[in-house]
Design an enzyme around this catalytic site. Structure first.
Site, PDB file in Angstrom:
ATOM      1  CB  ALA A 276      25.418 -44.382   8.415  1.00  0.00           C
ATOM      2  CG  MET A 277      19.923 -42.756   4.732  1.00  0.00           C
ATOM      3  SD  MET A 277      19.086 -44.169   4.552  1.00  0.00           S
ATOM      4  CE  MET A 277      18.703 -43.925   2.658  1.00  0.00           C
ATOM      5  CD  GLU A 278      21.209 -46.431   1.826  1.00  0.00           C
ATOM      6  OE1 GLU A 278      21.495 -46.527   3.063  1.00  0.00           O
ATOM      7  OE2 GLU A 278      20.231 -47.162   1.303  1.00  0.00           O
ATOM      8  CG  ASN A 279      20.873 -39.308   2.353  1.00  0.00           C
ATOM      9  OD1 ASN A 279      19.821 -39.959   2.296  1.00  0.00           O
ATOM     10  ND2 ASN A 279      21.389 -39.113   3.729  1.00  0.00           N
ATOM     11  CG  HIS A 309      26.681 -50.909   5.111  1.00  0.00           C
ATOM     12  ND1 HIS A 309      26.274 -51.977   5.466  1.00  0.00           N
ATOM     13  CD2 HIS A 309      25.525 -50.138   4.615  1.00  0.00           C
ATOM     14  CE1 HIS A 309      24.918 -52.307   5.388  1.00  0.00           C
ATOM     15  NE2 HIS A 309      24.533 -51.063   4.859  1.00  0.00           N
ATOM     16  CD  GLU A 310      25.336 -46.421   5.027  1.00  0.00           C
ATOM     17  OE1 GLU A 310      24.827 -46.069   4.362  1.00  0.00           O
ATOM     18  OE2 GLU A 310      25.198 -47.191   6.102  1.00  0.00           O
ATOM     19  CG  HIS A 313      23.646 -48.737   0.632  1.00  0.00           C
ATOM     20  ND1 HIS A 313      22.916 -49.932   0.258  1.00  0.00           N
ATOM     21  CD2 HIS A 313      23.685 -48.846   2.105  1.00  0.00           C
ATOM     22  CE1 HIS A 313      22.541 -50.409   1.379  1.00  0.00           C
ATOM     23  NE2 HIS A 313      22.868 -49.954   2.479  1.00  0.00           N
ATOM     24  CD  GLU A 332      20.161 -51.745   4.295  1.00  0.00           C
ATOM     25  OE1 GLU A 332      21.575 -52.027   4.299  1.00  0.00           O
ATOM     26  OE2 GLU A 332      19.765 -50.681   3.789  1.00  0.00           O
TER      27      GLU A 332
HETATM   28 ZN   LIG Z   1      22.568 -50.364   4.497  1.00  0.00          ZN
END
Ligand SMILES: [Zn+2]
Length: 836
Positions: A276-279, A309-310, A313, A332
């Site tokens: 995943a990516m935390e945009n 997790h995201e 962030h 991270e």
């Molecule tokens: Zn991360």
């Protein structure tokens, strides 16, 4: 971001245009550009509706600068115009992704009109077609240097600015981005101005998505997935929204600072490289995390911790961002630690830390023992593309373990007082490790210099082991990385009746007195510290009896971690490890051992057996005992049934299951299990390609396509191997998930007659793959196609020779070096434990 937790499936419609090669940003260049300019605002207009291969991108950047020269990042298919303060510049000046700028002191407006490529490698603006219904989807992945293939920008994390997006899209699409937006006329979307963002987390998610909306505590929530996954998303929506609410409440409680980015949308997107990516405002997840087949609890924990997790962030990474990639651990390690903590403390997944011990501990420990190890902080990343390779088990798992230690030392109050001070001082800006340590010291921590030097700025783990004869525990720092690290750990000592007693130990020198007599001893089985703990021979011999009786799941997870460390360091005979696995599997009462440990057993324990085929049969027997003994329809039974398929050498039985004949009570042969059986049949050479194609045609989902690719490459025939190799060299163009599946299917035991010629071809062809792919997929393919079944000194020597070649791409070299390290360790096991 979080690493991939599940592997699955997808297809792309076409091979997109390839932009010209570009230069990766050097740290020194980033420092110079940051000193020269400040960005005030971005205004970006994208037209996604005119073409399926490219899109129009119009960017206006307002910024101020001193007097000097610098460059803009731009990776287009074509540039129509560049205007600086109203004055046209020559588009032909663009070279290797950089447009040179000569700036006078003052405020500027830069306008760039360009044609950009839709990409199909999970980076930039990725576009793909769902094989289930032919619908197209687009999402942006700017990380870590792909933003300039979407819009013109100064692409580095410490030049933040607010963004305003205007998007034209096909009329049946919805458009979601980092800030709330709406459709102002059919197909035209206007997004509000965002908070200040780094380029690497700017995104747009556009397509005929199935979208669900909700709200919590004043925050509008959204979920989306492909239309063909609508029923699966609907089924999981309650759980996903509940996890989202629980995480927001807990993070607001811990941080005392509200989430500032408006809406919180979670988009499940196809062919995503990472987990995943935390945009900010629009987190993207790989869409196999929307479950279409039955999954185990461990997979649900993986998804829950990805969500937490995201969200962590949004504070660590998005409100305060590292100034450069050498501090990526500030993102991270914190997201890993807080994501696990929140999932364990406030969601239904209170067993998250046990799962984490199986899933993540060895990921970090193995990485930390390799020649490529690096400190958690200050990893020395000289440029952006090198830094991508440091998104590894050290930056996540080791960093998280060290933060747990800091938290245990400081206590929650000082720990979070320091963290909040850090957020308030650097809100919407950038910061370094020194800034955070300063905040903790202001919150009452004693001088942390010695601690950070030893734990965060020195690579490698201490080795801690029992010297039974001398009555001491020895602590040895890693060769080449001197350190003096105290460890506060527990030791578990077995009693003759099979119960374990826990002893608290302070290991603060090279030798610590410890007399365990002849009893088995496990050091740090509760993973209190970060160290390599290797059980001695007496303990290993006893574990085949003791492990099956162990009732504490945390202790069992730590024991498996110790066993794995022992084998990785040739300190245990693989025959003994097989005994432990065969004895333990039938009595396991969580699915973690079967799901997490069996994968390691297949990769590490089986190939090192004197008779791998006999060992496979024994594992198959253990899996059958577990399937028969587990409660019907339980997750342990499902995990064991997967092991039964993976270890089967009986095509008749596999075919019977495919016909739903003789299936164990409680097992429903869904699409995922069906393809596991088909891949196994292919590996055994008991199925042909037309049959695989018919199976895919019967239910042409994205995940089935990936499995079919794995099955094809697994077939023991020359044509299938030639096809698989063509995928590696780029002769056959495959999207990322299928390429990975082919690599993992290609090298199979007992197919050496077919695959041996490809060992040399791997080393010959690998350097040239830099011309066919880039970024994530380039490095992943180098790893997945490594000839892992060729366990010979010659293969190791060939790998080492190529690693020494100065022209080899850095990311390829890193992956090759890590694969060579694994091979070297396996050869060391064979040498230390010969079975003539
Ligand atoms: Zn991360």
């Amino acid at each position: 971001m979080i690493s991939a937790t599940v592997r699955a499936v997808w297809t792309r419609a076409y091979a997109g245009p390839v932009p010209q090669p570009t230069a990766s940003l050097q740290r020194t260049e980033a420092l110079a550009r940051r000193a020269l300019l400040d960005v005030t605002a971005y205004d970006v207009t994208l037209d996604l509706a005119t073409d399926e291969r490219t899109f129009a991108s119009l960017t206006t950047i307002r910024f101020s600068s001193g007097s000097g020269t610098t460059f803009l990042d731009l990776k287009p298919v074509a540039v129509q115009a560049v205007r600086l303060d109203g004055r046209p510049l020559d588009p032909g000046l663009l070279e290797r992704g950089r447009f040179p700028l000569e700036l006078a002191d003052g405020d500027h407006e830069l306008v760039v009109e360009a044609t950009m490529p839709f990409r199909n490698d999970g980076e930039g603006l990725h576009r793909s077609v769902d094989p289930a219904d032919g619908k197209s989807y687009v999402y942006g992945m700017s990380f870590m240097d792909a933003a300039p293939t979407i819009f013109a920008c100064f692409d580095q994390p410490d030049l933040k600015a607010p963004y305003t997006f205007h998007v034209r899209a096909p009329r049946d699409w919805s458009v979601i981005g980092n800030a709330p937006g709406q459709q102002v006329e059919p197909g035209v979307w206007e997004l509000e101005q965002s908070q200040p963002l780094s380029t690497y987390f700017v995104t747009i998610v556009a397509g005929p998505w199935h979208v669900l909306r909700d709200e919590h505590d004043g925050i509008p929530l959204g979920l989306s997935a492909r239309a063909s996954l609508a029923a699966d998303l609907d089924k999981d929506a309650d759980e996903l929204f509940t996890l989202t609410r629980q995480s927001f409440d807990e993070l607001h409680r811990l941080f005392g600072i509200r989430y500032p980015f408006g809406d919180y949308h979670q988009a499940f997107v196809p062919e995503f490289n990472a987990g995943a990516m935390e945009n900010p405002g629009c987190v993207t997840f790989r869409d196999p995390l929307i479950f279409s087949s039955r999954v185990t609890r461990g997979m649900r924990i993986a998804r829950a911790t990805t969500i937490t997790h995201e969200m962590a962030h949004q504070w660590f990474g998005n409100i305060v961002t590292p100034a450069w990639w050498d501090d990526l651990w500030l993102n991270e390690s914190f997201a890993e630690y807080l994501g696990n903590r929140v999932a364990a403390d406030v969601t239904d997944y209170s067993d998250t830390w046990v799962d984490n011990a199986y899933a993540r501990r060895q990921w970090g420990l193995v990485a930390d023992q390799r020649p490529s190890t690096h400190p958690v902080a200050g990893n020395g990343a000289v440029d952006a593309s090198a830094a991508l390779q440091d998104f590894d088990g050290i930056s996540y798992s080791k960093g998280s373990a060290i933060l747990r230690q800091i938290n245990a030392t400081l206590g929650d109050e000082a720990f979070f007082t320091g963290v909040i001070d850090h957020f308030e001082r650097h809100r919407f800006g950038n910061a370094t490790m020194h800034d955070l340590v300063g905040s903790w010291e202001r919150a009452g921590a004693e001088d942390m210099t010695t601690f950070t030097d030893n734990w965060l700025r020195t690579a490698g783990p201490d080795r801690i082991e029992l010297d039974r004869a001398a009555g001491v525990i020895r602590r040895t720092p890693p060769a080449g990385h001197p350190a003096d690290r105290p460890h506060r750990i527990r030791a578990a000592v077995a009693s003759p009746d099979g119960t374990w007693a826990s002893h608290l130990l302070e290991i603060d020198g090279p030798e610590t007195a410890f007399d365990a007599g002849e009893q088995p001893v496990l050091l740090d089985p509760y993973l209190d510290s970060w160290a390599l703990t290797v059980p001695d021979a007496t303990t290993i011999k006893a574990l085949a009896t003791l492990l099956p009786q162990m009732t504490d799941p945390e202790l069992r997870a730590g024991t498996w971690s110790n066993i794995r460390s022992a084998l990785h360091n040739a300190a245990v005979d693989p025959v003994d490890v097989l005994e432990i696995a065969v004895a333990s599997l039938p009595i396991e009462d969580t699915e973690d051992t079967a799901r997490r440990t069996m994968a390691w057993v297949y990769g590490w324990v089986l190939p090192l057996q004197p008779d791998p085929q006999a060992a496979l049969a024994r594992l198959h027997g253990a899996a059958r005992a577990k399937v028969d003994g587990a409660a019907p329809a339980s997750e342990e039974q499902l995990a064991a049934f997967r092991a039964l398929i993976a270890t089967s050498s009986a095509p008749d039985e596999l075919e019977a299951w495919l016909e739903r004949v003789d299936l164990p009570d409680g097992i429903d042969l869904d699409l995922n299990l069906r393809w596991r059986a088909l891949v196994r049949l292919a590996t055994l050479g008991a199925i042909d390609l037309p049959r695989l194609d018919r199976e895919l045609a019967a239910e042409p989902t994205a995940s089935a396509r990936v499995s079919r690719a794995a099955a094809h490459a697994s077939l023991p025939d020359a044509a299938a191997k030639a096809w698989g190799w063509g995928c590696f060299t780029g002769e056959t163009d495959l999207p990322n998930y299928e390429l990975e599946a082919v690599g993992l299917g290609f090298w199979r035991g007992r197919q050496e007659e077919l695959t041996t010629p490809y060992v040399e071809r791997y080393f010959a062809d690998l350097p040239g793959t830099v011309h066919t792919r880039s970024g994530w997929v380039l490095a992943d393919a180098a790893e997945h196609f490594f000839p892992r079944t060729s366990m010979t000194p010659e293969t190791l020597g060939r790998a080492q020779a190529l690693i020494a070649d100065g022209d080899l791409d850095l990311s390829i070299r890193r992956r090759l070096s890590d694969q060579a390290d694994t091979l070297e360790r396996k050869l060391a096991v064979l040498e230390a434990h010969p079975h003539p």
